[in-house]
Design an enzyme around this catalytic site. Structure first.
Site, PDB file in Angstrom:
ATOM      1  N   PRO A   6      32.865  52.172 -46.183  1.00  0.00           N
ATOM      2  CA  PRO A   6      32.470  53.292 -45.320  1.00  0.00           C
ATOM      3  C   PRO A   6      31.596  54.340 -45.996  1.00  0.00           C
ATOM      4  O   PRO A   6      30.676  54.874 -45.385  1.00  0.00           O
ATOM      5  CB  PRO A   6      33.826  53.881 -44.904  1.00  0.00           C
ATOM      6  CG  PRO A   6      34.757  52.725 -44.921  1.00  0.00           C
ATOM      7  CD  PRO A   6      34.314  51.880 -46.069  1.00  0.00           C
ATOM      8  N   SER A  53      23.958  51.464 -49.701  1.00  0.00           N
ATOM      9  CA  SER A  53      23.284  50.504 -50.565  1.00  0.00           C
ATOM     10  C   SER A  53      23.749  50.572 -52.022  1.00  0.00           C
ATOM     11  O   SER A  53      23.326  49.758 -52.839  1.00  0.00           O
ATOM     12  CB  SER A  53      21.766  50.745 -50.519  1.00  0.00           C
ATOM     13  OG  SER A  53      21.270  50.570 -49.209  1.00  0.00           O
ATOM     14  N   THR A  57      30.108  40.916 -40.820  1.00  0.00           N
ATOM     15  CA  THR A  57      29.712  40.002 -39.750  1.00  0.00           C
ATOM     16  C   THR A  57      30.669  38.813 -39.774  1.00  0.00           C
ATOM     17  O   THR A  57      30.944  38.261 -40.834  1.00  0.00           O
ATOM     18  CB  THR A  57      28.267  39.528 -39.952  1.00  0.00           C
ATOM     19  OG1 THR A  57      27.404  40.668 -39.984  1.00  0.00           O
ATOM     20  CG2 THR A  57      27.840  38.618 -38.815  1.00  0.00           C
ATOM     21  N   GLU A  90      21.040  43.252 -45.108  1.00  0.00           N
ATOM     22  CA  GLU A  90      20.766  42.707 -46.451  1.00  0.00           C
ATOM     23  C   GLU A  90      19.861  43.626 -47.264  1.00  0.00           C
ATOM     24  O   GLU A  90      19.048  43.171 -48.070  1.00  0.00           O
ATOM     25  CB  GLU A  90      20.123  41.306 -46.370  1.00  0.00           C
ATOM     26  CG  GLU A  90      20.809  40.347 -45.427  1.00  0.00           C
ATOM     27  CD  GLU A  90      22.186  39.928 -45.903  1.00  0.00           C
ATOM     28  OE1 GLU A  90      22.712  40.562 -46.829  1.00  0.00           O
ATOM     29  OE2 GLU A  90      22.737  38.969 -45.342  1.00  0.00           O
TER      30      GLU A  90
END
Length: 403
Positions: free
Chosen positions: A132, A136, A162, A381
């Site tokens: 949270p 990055s 995901t 990503e």
């Protein structure tokens, strides 16, 4: 086959795989994607179809029951699937990254245990780095695993998984300080754990202390579940440390993310290609001032720019995949491909949206869905800014002035 986004030098097997996937996308994904996306419904039938095609084992070696194909084949497959519905490519991507990490870094026992079942889709993977308050900055991970005899006890909270609910295997990056001197670099104190769980939400019946609270509501990229992961005194045996040795998790995850960036570039190519197809078709059907809008110079300019961007992004994605397949370092090429493909995807989708005019704002038209999906590629990503940092550092390595 369409003229855009062609790839030279493919084998007969690669062409056959892509032809089969393209047919599946046209018949099984595109006709139902909008309805499922608007309902935020998991595409169970589509996933079962991809299992039958062997897509979940595409890059898993043949000795473990997979097809043993290259990253290029996989990226081109993802490009085709994302052209149909980007959420489906997301379901495959996280599974692929975990399988790749196991193939590259797992112990032989871990490979034999997981990879054959991953090849069939019986085991489907998710991977977990982000937290949270993390973003990055992977070095700031707080989720911690502490050694307890032959086990580790993990506490922490993860974010943006995901397949977090539907997966039954999660690769989780944690901090482990064992064996590291005080003040050691943070990336040397990280370990990847392979956690088997039951699919579903709420407290997990298979893993005490592990909870998947529920799906995170998103503006797009629906159908696929994106979740948090809460770990409270979760006990994991030491033989589920990826590779069997602690302290290597950061490098393992970065290796997975590197090939994941090629995958995200492929998704950007697929979505952009679909947006172009929708735009050029609509431009030939919609009439203004007595002729199709495709005959107006302003629209032709847009179409030419869109097609050029589709071609350029595809070429860079293919180059990055081929370099990784050759065994060479490809972080520069992967960063460039991911950056360009995601930015161009956003621009091509917006131009197609503009060509559609007011109808593009209607949920009845497919371009409305693409318009909400494209932004995810700008951050997935690694953001554009992170890609530019990677690219800039690598360029300075390559072009460093001597003396």
């Amino acid at each position: 086959m369409s003229r855009l986004a062609q790839t030279d030098g493919l084998t007969d097997i690669q062409q056959e795989i892509l032809s089969t996937v393209r047919s599946f996308v046209d018949k099984e994904i595109i006709p139902v994607a909008n309805e499922l996306e608007h309902k935020d419904e998991y595409p169970t039938d589509i996933v079962e179809g991809l299992k039958e095609l062997g897509i979940f084992g595409l890059m898993i070696p043949e000795e473990y029951g997979g097809l043993g194909e290259s990253l290029l084949t996989y990226a081109l497959t993802v490009e085709e699937i994302a052209r149909g519905w980007m959420s489906v490519s997301g379901i495959i991507n996280t599974h692929f990254i975990v399988a790749y990490m196991l193939k590259q870094h797992g112990t032989e026992e871990q490979k034999e245990y997981f990879l054959p079942r991953m090849a069939t889709g019986e085991v489907r993977g998710a991977f977990s780095m982000s937290e949270p308050g993390l973003g990055s900055d992977v070095s700031a991970i707080r989720t911690k695993a502490v050694r307890d005899g032959d086990d580790y006890v993990i506490n922490g909270q993860k974010m943006w998984l995901t397949n977090g609910g539907t997966s039954n295997l999660v690769a989780v990056l944690c901090r482990t300080d064992e064996g590291q001197p005080e003040g050691a670099a943070p990336h040397k104190s990280m370990t990847t754990f392979l956690i088997e769980k039951e699919p579903g939400f709420g407290p997990n019946p298979k893993v005490k202390g592990l909870t998947v609270p529920g799906k995170i509501e998103k503006m797009g990229y629906k159908g696929v579940d994106t979740t948090e992961l809460i770990l409270e005194d979760v006990k994991i045996p030491s033989n589920r440390v990826l590779g069997g040795q602690s302290g290597r998790g950061f490098y393992q995850m970065m290796d997975g993310v590197e090939v994941g960036r090629v995958n995200v570039a492929a998704r950007g190519c697929g979505v952009a290609h679909r947006a172009f197809e929708l735009g050029i078709a609509y431009a030939q059907q919609r009439q203004t001032f007595g002729k199709p809008i495709a005959q107006h110079q302003a629209i032709q300019f847009k179409l030419s720019e869109m097609a050029t961007k589709v071609e350029a992004a595809h070429a860079m994605m293919v180059n990055a995949a081929r370099k990784k397949d050759s065994g060479q370092r490809n972080d520069l090429e992967a960063g460039m491909a991911k950056y360009l493909a995601s930015e161009y995807c956003k621009e091509v989708v917006e131009d197609s949206f503009r060509i559609h005019g007011g109808y593009g704002f209607s949920k009845e038209y497919e371009i409305e869905r693409l318009y909400r999906e494209a932004p995810m590629l700008l951050i997935g990503e690694g953001t554009a800014e992170i890609q530019k940092m990677i690219i800039g550092r690598r360029l300075l390595e390559e072009y460093r002035i001597q003396g």
